[in-house]
Design an enzyme around this catalytic site. Structure first.
Site, PDB file in Angstrom:
ATOM      1  N   ASN A   9      -3.670   7.157  -8.983  1.00 18.12           N
ATOM      2  CA  ASN A   9      -2.440   7.890  -8.703  1.00 18.12           C
ATOM      3  C   ASN A   9      -1.465   7.509  -9.812  1.00 18.12           C
ATOM      4  O   ASN A   9      -0.889   6.426  -9.790  1.00 18.12           O
ATOM      5  CB  ASN A   9      -1.899   7.494  -7.327  1.00 18.12           C
ATOM      6  CG  ASN A   9      -0.515   8.066  -7.064  1.00 18.12           C
ATOM      7  OD1 ASN A   9      -0.038   8.925  -7.799  1.00 18.12           O
ATOM      8  ND2 ASN A   9       0.137   7.577  -6.012  1.00 18.12           N
ATOM      9  N   TRP A  10      -1.337   8.420 -10.782  1.00 16.93           N
ATOM     10  CA  TRP A  10      -0.489   8.104 -11.944  1.00 16.93           C
ATOM     11  C   TRP A  10       0.988   8.100 -11.581  1.00 16.93           C
ATOM     12  O   TRP A  10       1.815   7.642 -12.367  1.00 16.93           O
ATOM     13  CB  TRP A  10      -0.718   9.129 -13.062  1.00 16.93           C
ATOM     14  CG  TRP A  10      -2.039   9.020 -13.760  1.00 16.93           C
ATOM     15  CD1 TRP A  10      -3.079   8.188 -13.450  1.00 16.93           C
ATOM     16  CD2 TRP A  10      -2.461   9.787 -14.912  1.00 16.93           C
ATOM     17  NE1 TRP A  10      -4.125   8.383 -14.335  1.00 16.93           N
ATOM     18  CE2 TRP A  10      -3.767   9.356 -15.232  1.00 16.93           C
ATOM     19  CE3 TRP A  10      -1.871  10.782 -15.680  1.00 16.93           C
ATOM     20  CZ2 TRP A  10      -4.477   9.899 -16.306  1.00 16.93           C
ATOM     21  CZ3 TRP A  10      -2.577  11.330 -16.746  1.00 16.93           C
ATOM     22  CH2 TRP A  10      -3.866  10.885 -17.055  1.00 16.93           C
ATOM     23  N   LYS A  11       1.344   8.660 -10.428  1.00 24.46           N
ATOM     24  CA  LYS A  11       2.759   8.822 -10.050  1.00 24.46           C
ATOM     25  C   LYS A  11       3.485   9.548 -11.194  1.00 24.46           C
ATOM     26  O   LYS A  11       2.870  10.358 -11.874  1.00 24.46           O
ATOM     27  CB  LYS A  11       3.390   7.468  -9.701  1.00 24.46           C
ATOM     28  CG  LYS A  11       2.544   6.725  -8.659  1.00 24.46           C
ATOM     29  CD  LYS A  11       3.235   5.558  -8.034  1.00 24.46           C
ATOM     30  CE  LYS A  11       2.269   4.914  -7.027  1.00 24.46           C
ATOM     31  NZ  LYS A  11       2.896   3.854  -6.267  1.00 24.46           N
ATOM     32  N   HIS A  95       1.872  10.733   0.764  1.00 19.35           N
ATOM     33  CA  HIS A  95       2.007   9.400   0.154  1.00 19.35           C
ATOM     34  C   HIS A  95       3.306   8.766   0.670  1.00 19.35           C
ATOM     35  O   HIS A  95       4.296   9.465   0.901  1.00 19.35           O
ATOM     36  CB  HIS A  95       2.031   9.529  -1.371  1.00 19.35           C
ATOM     37  CG  HIS A  95       1.994   8.200  -2.059  1.00 19.35           C
ATOM     38  ND1 HIS A  95       3.122   7.427  -2.213  1.00 19.35           N
ATOM     39  CD2 HIS A  95       0.977   7.486  -2.575  1.00 19.35           C
ATOM     40  CE1 HIS A  95       2.791   6.299  -2.817  1.00 19.35           C
ATOM     41  NE2 HIS A  95       1.486   6.309  -3.048  1.00 19.35           N
ATOM     42  N   GLU A  97       5.633   7.288  -0.721  1.00 18.92           N
ATOM     43  CA  GLU A  97       6.839   7.606  -1.512  1.00 18.92           C
ATOM     44  C   GLU A  97       7.373   8.992  -1.141  1.00 18.92           C
ATOM     45  O   GLU A  97       8.586   9.206  -1.125  1.00 18.92           O
ATOM     46  CB  GLU A  97       6.524   7.490  -3.015  1.00 18.92           C
ATOM     47  CG  GLU A  97       6.402   6.024  -3.423  1.00 18.92           C
ATOM     48  CD  GLU A  97       5.485   5.747  -4.594  1.00 18.92           C
ATOM     49  OE1 GLU A  97       5.149   6.677  -5.350  1.00 18.92           O
ATOM     50  OE2 GLU A  97       5.089   4.573  -4.748  1.00 18.92           O
ATOM     51  N   GLU A 167      -2.677   2.850   3.048  1.00 20.79           N
ATOM     52  CA  GLU A 167      -1.820   2.176   2.074  1.00 20.79           C
ATOM     53  C   GLU A 167      -0.657   1.508   2.794  1.00 20.79           C
ATOM     54  O   GLU A 167       0.358   2.165   3.073  1.00 20.79           O
ATOM     55  CB  GLU A 167      -1.275   3.184   1.059  1.00 20.79           C
ATOM     56  CG  GLU A 167      -2.352   3.870   0.242  1.00 20.79           C
ATOM     57  CD  GLU A 167      -1.794   4.368  -1.086  1.00 20.79           C
ATOM     58  OE1 GLU A 167      -2.330   3.965  -2.127  1.00 20.79           O
ATOM     59  OE2 GLU A 167      -0.816   5.123  -1.090  1.00 20.79           O
ATOM     60  N   GLY A 173       2.804  -1.327  -5.124  1.00 17.10           N
ATOM     61  CA  GLY A 173       3.618  -1.665  -6.294  1.00 17.10           C
ATOM     62  C   GLY A 173       4.298  -3.011  -6.194  1.00 17.10           C
ATOM     63  O   GLY A 173       5.192  -3.320  -6.972  1.00 17.10           O
ATOM     64  N   SER A 212      -1.626  -2.265  -4.602  1.00 15.34           N
ATOM     65  CA  SER A 212      -1.850  -3.351  -5.556  1.00 15.34           C
ATOM     66  C   SER A 212      -3.333  -3.687  -5.771  1.00 15.34           C
ATOM     67  O   SER A 212      -3.689  -4.853  -5.924  1.00 15.34           O
ATOM     68  CB  SER A 212      -1.057  -4.597  -5.151  1.00 15.34           C
ATOM     69  OG  SER A 212       0.337  -4.298  -5.131  1.00 15.34           O
ATOM     70  N   GLY A 233      -2.566   2.784  -7.980  1.00 20.82           N
ATOM     71  CA  GLY A 233      -1.373   3.216  -8.697  1.00 20.82           C
ATOM     72  C   GLY A 233      -1.313   2.571 -10.072  1.00 20.82           C
ATOM     73  O   GLY A 233      -1.989   3.001 -11.009  1.00 20.82           O
ATOM     74  N   GLY A 234      -0.511   1.515 -10.175  1.00 21.06           N
ATOM     75  CA  GLY A 234      -0.246   0.865 -11.470  1.00 21.06           C
ATOM     76  C   GLY A 234      -1.491   0.606 -12.317  1.00 21.06           C
ATOM     77  O   GLY A 234      -1.509   0.918 -13.520  1.00 21.06           O
TER      78      GLY A 234
HETATM   79  P1  PGA Z   1      -0.120   0.451  -6.536  1.00 21.29           P
HETATM   80  O1  PGA Z   1       0.121   1.918  -5.879  1.00 21.29           O
HETATM   81  O2  PGA Z   1      -1.616   0.354  -6.818  1.00 21.29           O
HETATM   82  O3  PGA Z   1       0.690   0.457  -7.795  1.00 21.29           O
HETATM   83  O4  PGA Z   1       0.314  -0.550  -5.541  1.00 21.29           O
HETATM   84  C1  PGA Z   1      -0.778   2.475  -4.970  1.00 21.29           C
HETATM   85  C2  PGA Z   1      -0.296   3.834  -4.538  1.00 21.29           C
HETATM   86  O5  PGA Z   1       0.923   4.030  -4.364  1.00 21.29           O
HETATM   87  O6  PGA Z   1      -1.105   4.762  -4.344  1.00 21.29           O
END
Ligand code: PGA
Length: 251
Positions: A9-11, A95, A97, A167, A173, A212, A233-234
């Site tokens: 997930n590149w966001k 998600h 967010e 999640e 994050g 994470s 994500g990251g």
């Molecule tokens: P993260 O994000 O791996 O940076 O914690 C995961 C996500 O939001 O899908």
């Protein structure tokens, strides 16, 4: 036996230049014949670029959001059929967010899930509790509510062509991963909940963990019986890290 899936997930990260480098590195490191699936969910404007670079490869792609409407006067929205035009297989739904920053409710997430399904996309339904909710002991309740909204609208069969990602919001994050045992307990609970509706379908459902996930903790998470991969994500922005997570899913 469920195939594992590692999804990035590149966001809201990247540009044409950095995407090209990242995708070229992924292509160089991920060929056909892997035991697990690898996919990236990119920002919508880069879907054409992603399609051009990944077409015909072993790496899948998708979007991070979709409109609940099929078409019409919805300025700024992107429909599921538009995502399909750019070869998407997947779209993230609900998600945390989107839920926390954009006020997406369970019923909006359910409507988006249904819109994705009806266009032929695979919705990746994200569920998870906040830290306050975990500490108040309502994790199961929160996730049940998030699942039930989708079950009510899309029916159990809706999960026949879907992925669920657990999640925990407190792990996204933050560098804090749920322990493999904590994640496994929630995954088992999600599968059990769906099994009450359809045991066969629940046994086949891919349940990803997100929050994470890194190359250094992926293997222990993937060793759990109900963890079928990761939503990353990251670490999905760093080719070597993401490929190493994919590799851990093949073990
Ligand atoms: P993260 O994000 O791996 O940076 O914690 C995961 C996500 O939001 O899908």
């Amino acid at each position: 036996m469920r195939t594992k899936l590692v999804m990035g997930n590149w966001k809201m990260h990247g540009n044409l230049q950095t995407n090209e480098v990242l995708l070229a590195r992924l292509l160089a490191g991920w060929g056909e014949g892997r035991a697990a699936g690898l996919a990236v969910c990119v920002p919508t404007p880069y879907l054409a670029q992603t399609q051009n670079l990944l077409r015909g490869s072993a790496i899948g792609w998708g979007a991070q959001n979709v409109s609940k409407h099929l078409s019409g006067a919805y300025t700024g929205e992107v429909s599921a059929s538009m995502l399909l035009d750019f070869g998407c297989q997947y779209v993230l739904i609900g998600h945390s967010e989107r839920r926390a920053i954009y006020g997406e409710t369970d019923s909006v997430a359910a409507a988006k899930f249904s819109a994705a399904l009806s266009a032929g996309l695979i919705p990746v339904l994200c569920v998870g509790e906040t830290l306050v909710e975990r500490e108040s002991g309502v994790t199961e309740e929160v996730i049940a509510r998030q699942l039930d909204a989708v079950l009510e609208l899309a029916g159990t069969q809706g999960f026949g062509r879907a992925v669920v990602a657990y999640e925990p919001v407190w792990a996204i994050g933050t560098g804090k991963t749920a322990s493999p045992e904590q994640a496994q307990a929630v995954h088992a609970n999600i599968r059990q909940r769906l099994a009450e509706h359809d045991a066969h379908l629940a046994a086949k459902l891919q349940l990803l963990y997100g929050g994470s996930v890194k190359a250094s903790n992926a293997a222990e998470l993937f060793a759990m019986p109900d963890i079928d991969g990761a939503l990353v994500g990251g670490a999905s922005l760093v080719a070597e890290e993401f490929l190493a997570i994919g590799q851990a899913a093949c073990a």
